[in-house]
Design an enzyme around this catalytic site. Structure first.
Site, mmCIF file in Angstrom:
data_model
loop_
_atom_site.group_PDB
_atom_site.id
_atom_site.type_symbol
_atom_site.label_atom_id
_atom_site.label_comp_id
_atom_site.label_asym_id
_atom_site.label_seq_id
_atom_site.Cartn_x
_atom_site.Cartn_y
_atom_site.Cartn_z
ATOM 1 N N GLU A 30 -6.592 5.155 7.726
ATOM 2 C CA GLU A 30 -6.066 6.441 7.383
ATOM 3 C C GLU A 30 -7.640 6.791 6.736
ATOM 4 O O GLU A 30 -7.823 7.978 7.157
ATOM 5 C CB GLU A 30 -5.582 5.950 6.760
ATOM 6 C CG GLU A 30 -3.825 6.011 7.312
ATOM 7 C CD GLU A 30 -2.643 5.454 6.938
ATOM 8 O OE1 GLU A 30 -2.436 5.453 5.082
ATOM 9 O OE2 GLU A 30 -1.842 5.087 7.797
ATOM 10 N N GLU A 61 -4.670 -5.057 10.626
ATOM 11 C CA GLU A 61 -4.077 -3.649 10.394
ATOM 12 C C GLU A 61 -4.678 -3.045 12.643
ATOM 13 O O GLU A 61 -4.618 -2.711 12.105
ATOM 14 C CB GLU A 61 -4.062 -2.515 9.513
ATOM 15 C CG GLU A 61 -3.550 -3.506 7.834
ATOM 16 C CD GLU A 61 -3.452 -2.235 6.933
ATOM 17 O OE1 GLU A 61 -2.774 -2.495 6.742
ATOM 18 O OE2 GLU A 61 -3.978 -0.818 6.893
ATOM 19 N N ASN A 97 1.054 -1.110 -0.174
ATOM 20 C CA ASN A 97 0.146 0.146 0.191
ATOM 21 C C ASN A 97 0.672 1.170 -0.367
ATOM 22 O O ASN A 97 1.227 1.618 0.777
ATOM 23 C CB ASN A 97 -1.086 0.138 1.489
ATOM 24 C CG ASN A 97 -1.741 1.537 1.471
ATOM 25 O OD1 ASN A 97 -1.519 1.970 -0.201
ATOM 26 N ND2 ASN A 97 -2.238 1.157 2.375
HETATM 27 P P1 13P Z 1 2.713 0.385 7.247
HETATM 28 O O1 13P Z 1 3.789 -0.377 6.913
HETATM 29 O O2 13P Z 1 4.345 1.534 7.319
HETATM 30 O O3 13P Z 1 2.955 0.632 9.209
HETATM 31 O O4 13P Z 1 1.704 0.307 7.016
HETATM 32 C C1 13P Z 1 0.797 -0.402 6.860
HETATM 33 C C2 13P Z 1 -0.496 -0.013 6.502
HETATM 34 O O5 13P Z 1 -0.997 0.914 6.917
HETATM 35 C C3 13P Z 1 -0.278 -0.730 5.137
HETATM 36 O O6 13P Z 1 -2.147 -0.368 4.907
#
Ligand code: 13P
Length: 251
Positions: A97, A167, A9
């Site tokens: 997010e 997540e 991502n």
């Molecule tokens: P990070 O791997 O930067 O912690 O992000 C994870 C994420 O939000 C993937 O969608």
């Protein structure tokens, strides 16, 4: 047998030329990987160029969001039809997010998931608790709420095209990974709930990815867990060498 899925991502990173540099590099590094599904999710703006550059290689393209209407007066939104034509096969829906900063709710997630499935776009549906949820002992409650309401009305047949990404919000971009045991516990909970909400066969078939500070140093341990079938990776997906190591976690 679930085939592991390693997805990057890219969030709001990479201009078109930077995106092309990265995928051209990845394409040559990953040509021989045939036992893992590899996906990159660039910004909307880069999807077409990235998909064209990847052609029919073993690297697939996903978007990071979509709107549920086909077209119309929805300034700045992008439809699933547009994504498909640009070359996307997957779409991340309900990333934390989006929930935190852009007002995404289980209800909007559900509309997007249903539309994606109707179009033949495969949704990667994100679920996960905030730190305060975990500290209050509400992890399962929150994950269950995201899962049950986000996927309400999706049939067992359609579920085979859905990827669930667990997540934990406290692990995203913080360098703080859930331990393999912590992650496995929630993954097993999710798989059990899928069996209850749909059926056992569906639960066995659905890929459940882990996301949150996944990197070359912890990928093996995480993916060795029974119910962890892949990774949704942010930071470590932005560099060819680390994404290569992640995609080759089983080599
Ligand atoms: P990070 O791997 O930067 O912690 O992000 C994870 C994420 O939000 C993937 O969608």
């Amino acid at each position: 047998m679930r085939i592991p899925v390693i997805a990057g991502n890219w969030k709001m990173n990479k201009t078109i030329s930077e995106a092309l540099d990265l995928v051209n590099d990845l394409k040559s590094r990953l040509t021989n990987v045939d036992d893992v599904t590899i996906i990159v999710c660039p910004t909307f703006l880069c999807i077409k160029s990235v998909a064209d550059a990847l052609g029919n290689s073993n690297i697939h393209v996903g978007a990071q969001n979509m709107f549920w209407e086909t077209s119309g007066a929805y300034t700045a939104e992008v439809s699933g039809e547009m994504l498909l034509e640009a070359g996307a096969e997957y779409v991340i829906i309900g990333h934390s997010e989006r929930r935190q900063y852009f007002g995404e709710t289980n209800e909007t997630v559900n509309k997007k998931v249903k539309k994606a499935l109707a179009l033949g776009l495969k949704p990667i549906v994100c679920v996960g608790e905030m730190l305060e949820d975990r500290e209050a002992g509400n992890t399962e409650k929150v994950v269950d709420d995201h899962l049950t309401n986000g996927l309400a009305g999706v049939s067992a047949d359609e579920m085979k095209n859905v990827i669930v990404a667990y997540e934990p919000v406290w692990a995203i971009g913080t360098g703080k990974t859930a331990t393999p045991e912590q992650a496995q516990e929630v993954h097993a909970f999710i798989r059990n709930r899928i069996a209850e909400l749909w059926n056992e066969e569906t639960a066995e078939a659905v890929v459940i990815q882990y996301g949150g500070s996944m990197k070359p140093g912890n990928v093996k341990e995480l993916l060795a867990q029974k119910d962890i079938d892949g990774g949704l990776i942010g930071g470590a997906a932005l560099k060819a060498d680390s994404f290569e190591e992640l995609a080759k976690f089983n080599k």
